[in-house]
Structure formats: structure tokens, C-alpha cells
Design an enzyme around this catalytic site. Structure first.
Site, PDB file in Angstrom:
ATOM      1  N   PRO A 171      21.815  -7.854  31.917  1.00 42.20           N
ATOM      2  CG  PRO A 171      22.952  -8.439  33.881  1.00 42.20           C
ATOM      3  CD  PRO A 171      23.045  -8.519  32.387  1.00 42.20           C
ATOM      4  CD  GLU A 196      32.042 -11.210  37.325  1.00 46.88           C
ATOM      5  OE1 GLU A 196      31.453 -10.175  37.651  1.00 46.88           O
ATOM      6  OE2 GLU A 196      31.729 -12.336  37.765  1.00 46.88           O
ATOM      7  NE  ARG A 199       2.541 -16.115  21.875  1.00 49.28           N
ATOM      8  CZ  ARG A 199       1.738 -17.148  21.697  1.00 49.28           C
ATOM      9  NH1 ARG A 199       2.217 -18.291  21.277  1.00 49.28           N
ATOM     10  NH2 ARG A 199       0.444 -17.044  21.932  1.00 49.28           N
ATOM     11  CG  ASP A 217      -0.642 -14.279  23.290  1.00 52.67           C
ATOM     12  OD1 ASP A 217      -1.308 -15.283  23.545  1.00 52.67           O
ATOM     13  OD2 ASP A 217       0.372 -14.278  22.564  1.00 52.67           O
TER      14      ASP A 217
END
Ligand code: SAM
Length: 362
Positions: free
Chosen positions: A88, A115, A153, A168
Site C-alpha cells: 500500500p 503486518e 489487457r 478504453d
């Protein structure tokens, strides 16, 4: 393309990768995904991959030595591979980022759990960290699936008609609205132009709708729909920023790169050293010049939504540390055009480059 996913949950991927276009891409050999069980690299008989954090605190941390062994094997199996740690705290994956990764021949995705992963893995063992968004997942596996899907993709042949990938959402703003039969459902009718058979009119409608909804929903993406019209002006730039401006211009297709330097002698020296850059004595001059061109973003007596020179300078200096970025568009000679002309740019050159990357969708 070969993708190796290192995870403590290899079974997580079977269903997700076997279905739909991803399944077909695997059948056609366009993308080969293999999983590698991190526990196989643990030295003890319990296959331990985690331990308590130094300094205390809740949860467990994945061990650097286990990751090192797994990544040594991965780099041997896939020479020249790009190794990505899902985190993250990484750069957020964008459509442009997916396109960049699709150029790699071999990709290794590392899935954390618990963690997180001992910091030395991020520092010494991987090439980059990628996040899929500003939220925390329980593990990197779901993020790895997202990365694989978005990257696959972009590979030629994975999506049947490449035209559909080229148009797209995020390749040039948001995609236009789409409809299928029936032409009228309850009282919701399909826009008539789409059923007119007039291809020119349909294309114009689609372009206009795509731009309208991009401006409404994701104004920060508008620059992507205006290639070559991005402008940048640096206010009292540092020597490093000044030296980087011509390169930024080339790299990002910036229409104009300018600098405002108040001191005439310093300006003259900079003009001599960087002929590709346009120089002004103050930001207001740059603004006035551009206002005739495309955007009004400064006004001596500001109307609603316009910026005064003092406000612009304040924003440029306070928020952008001397760098302000503007992008062009057809000239709405009015108030609303003023504010977005100075979108926030972050401090310092590395952050500015990363920000420009996001802005142009890399
Ligand atoms: C519970 S998270 C650890 C979060 C960590 N404690 C923190 O606060 O930054 C466990 C693992 O999930 C993965 N992960 C969580 N959120 C993610 C995200 N937004 N993007 C990519 N990977 C993510 C990473 O591999 C991470 O090591």
C-alpha cells in the site's frame, strides 16, 4: 510474457486466472502465470516465513532471508525480470503503469501478508513497489491479480479488437457512454445519433461525451485528452529545475515550458543557457501571454474564480514550491478557467516528475 507470483497462498490464483480473457490469453500462450510458494524457501521444518517485529508491536513481519532465497531463484528462472513488491506504500498502479509493465518480458510479483514485509526486501531486493489504491488489503494476492489483469489487457492479442483497448477509459480521459438493444427501455431511450448510421456524427458525439464526462468526473485527467497541450511554468526555478525543463518538455510533450525569473541578469543568463525555455520577468506576464492563446488564469482585478497575481504567486510558492503547471484548452474567456490553470504540483523535482507521470497516465 511470463509472470511469476510469489505468495504463501498459491491456490488463490487458480480461479481468477483461468476464466474469461485471462484464461484465453493463457491458453494462447500470450501470458504465462506461475505461482511460487514462499514457504518452500523457509529453512526450518515448520516453513516459517514470518517473525515478530523488532521494537515490539502487534502482528508478524515477513522475513528478509526467506524473500531473498525466493527472489534469487526467481531471478535465475526469469533472467532480466522486473521484480515488484505489492504494497500500500508503493506508487499507485495506473493505466499507463500497466502499459509500462506490459513491455517487460518477465515480471515477478511479490505478495506480502501479515503486518507486511521486512523493510530490507523493499530496500534491497525488489525493483519497485506498487499499490493498487489507498486502502489496506489483508494480503498482496488480490493486488497481484489486479496487476496481472490490467497488464495482460495491454498485451497484443489478449483483447480481441485492439481498438477497444486503445479507446478504453484512461487512455484518453473517460470512455464515451455505450448502449445496446433495446433502443427504448421503460422511458430510457438510447441517444438518437447512435442509431442514425451517420458515422461522422456518431464519432463527434462520442468525442464530445467523453470530454464532457472527463471534465465533470475526473478533471485531473483532462490533460490526457489534450496531448501536446500541457504547459509548465516554473517560478523562480532552482538550477536543478531549470536544467530539467527542456527534458521535461520532451518527455511529456509539453506544449510550452516557461520560467519566470524576476532578476534581469539571472534571466538573461538562463535565456542564454536554455534556448528552448521561454522566459518571463514574472508569472503574470506568462499568464497574460497565454490568456490570448488558450487559458486565462490570472487577472489584475480578479473576477469570481479568477486568480490575482498575488494569489497565483502564493499558490505557486506555497503549494508548489516555485513550480506551477497549467494546461491548455479552447479559450473559455471566463472566470472558471482561471482556477484549474494552476493545478497543484508537488514539491521538488523527483516528486514533480512522478506527478507528471500520473498526470499523463504513465
Ligand atoms: C495488511 S498489509 C500490510 C500493511 C502494513 N501494515 C501497512 O500499514 O502499510 C499486508 C500485505 O498486503 C498487501 N497490500 C495491502 N494493501 C495493498 C495495496 N493497497 N496495494 C498493494 N498491496 C497491498 C501488501 O503486500 C502488504 O504487505
Amino acid at each position: 510474457m511470463k509472470i511469476r507470483v510469489i505468495t504463501i497462498f498459491p491456490e488463490f490464483f487458480a480461479a481468477g486466472l483461468g476464466e474469461g480473457l485471462l484464461g484465453k490469453a493463457a491458453d494462447k500462450g500470450l501470458v504465462q502465470v506461475e505461482t511460487d510458494d514462499l514457504r518452500a524457501y523457509a529453512g526450518d521444518r515448520h516453513h516459517t516465513v514470518d517473525d515478530q517485529p523488532y521494537g515490539g508491536g502487534p502482528g508478524m513481519v515477513m522475513k528478509v532471508d526467506v524473500w531473498d532465497a525466493a527472489l534469487t531463484t526467481a531471478r535465475e528462472a526469469l533472467p532480466g525480470c522486473r521484480v515488484v513488491l505489492l504494497s500500500p506504500q508503493g506508487q499507485t498502479l495506473t493505466d499507463g503503469g500497466a502499459r509500462r509493465l506490459a513491455n517487460e518480458e518477465n515480471l515477478v510479483l511479490c505478495c506480502g501478508r501479515y503486518e507486511g514485509v521486512d523493510e530490507r526486501v523493499a530496500e534491497h531486493l525488489v525493483d519497485e513497489q506498487l499499490s493498487i489504491g489507498d486502502y489496506v488489503l489483508t494480503g498482496g494476492e488480490a493486488a497481484a491479480l489486479v496487476v496481472i489483469d490490467a497488464v495482460a489487457r495491454k498485451l497484443p492479442g489478449v483483447v480481441g479488437r485492439s481498438e477497444s483497448v486503445e479507446r478504453d477509459t484512461f487512455t484518453a480521459g473517460l470512455k464515451f457512454p455505450q448502449y445496446t438493444r433495446p433502443p427504448s427501455y421503460r422511458e430510457w431511450a438510447v441517444p438518437e445519433v447512435l442509431m442514425s448510421g451517420d458515422h461522422g456524427a456518431i464519432e463527434s458525439w462520442r468525442l464530445a461525451e467523453a470530454e464532457r464526462r472527463t471534465r465533470e468526473r475526473r478533471p485531473e485527467l483532462v490533460v490526457a485528452t489534450l496531448p501536446g497541450r500541457l504547459r509548465l511554468v516554473a517560478v523562480e526555478p532552482s538550477a536543478a529545475t531549470l536544467a530539467a525543463l527542456p527534458e521535461l518538455q520532451r518527455a511529456y510533450g509539453l506544449a510550452i515550458v516557461a520560467a519566470a525569473i524576476a532578476d534581469p541578469e539571472a534571466r538573461a543568463a538562463a535565456e542564454k543557457a536554455y534556448p528552448a525555455v521561454k522566459f518571463h520577468g514574472q508569472l503574470a506576464n506568462a499568464g497574460r501571454r497565454w490568456s490570448e492563446d488558450e487559458w486565462i488564469h490570472l487577472a489584475d482585478a480578479p473576477g469570481p474564480g479568477q486568480l490575482s497575481f498575488a494569489q497565483a504567486r502564493h499558490r505557486a510558492i506555497e503549494q508548489a514550491a516555485g513550480v506551477t503547471v497549467s494546461f491548455g484548452g479552447p479559450a473559455p474567456r471566463g472566470a472558471a478557467a482561471a482556477a484549474p490553470a494552476l493545478v497543484e504540483a508537488p514539491k521538488g523535482l523527483p516528486a514533480l516528475v512522478a506527478w507528471l507521470d500520473r498526470l499523463v497516465g504513465r
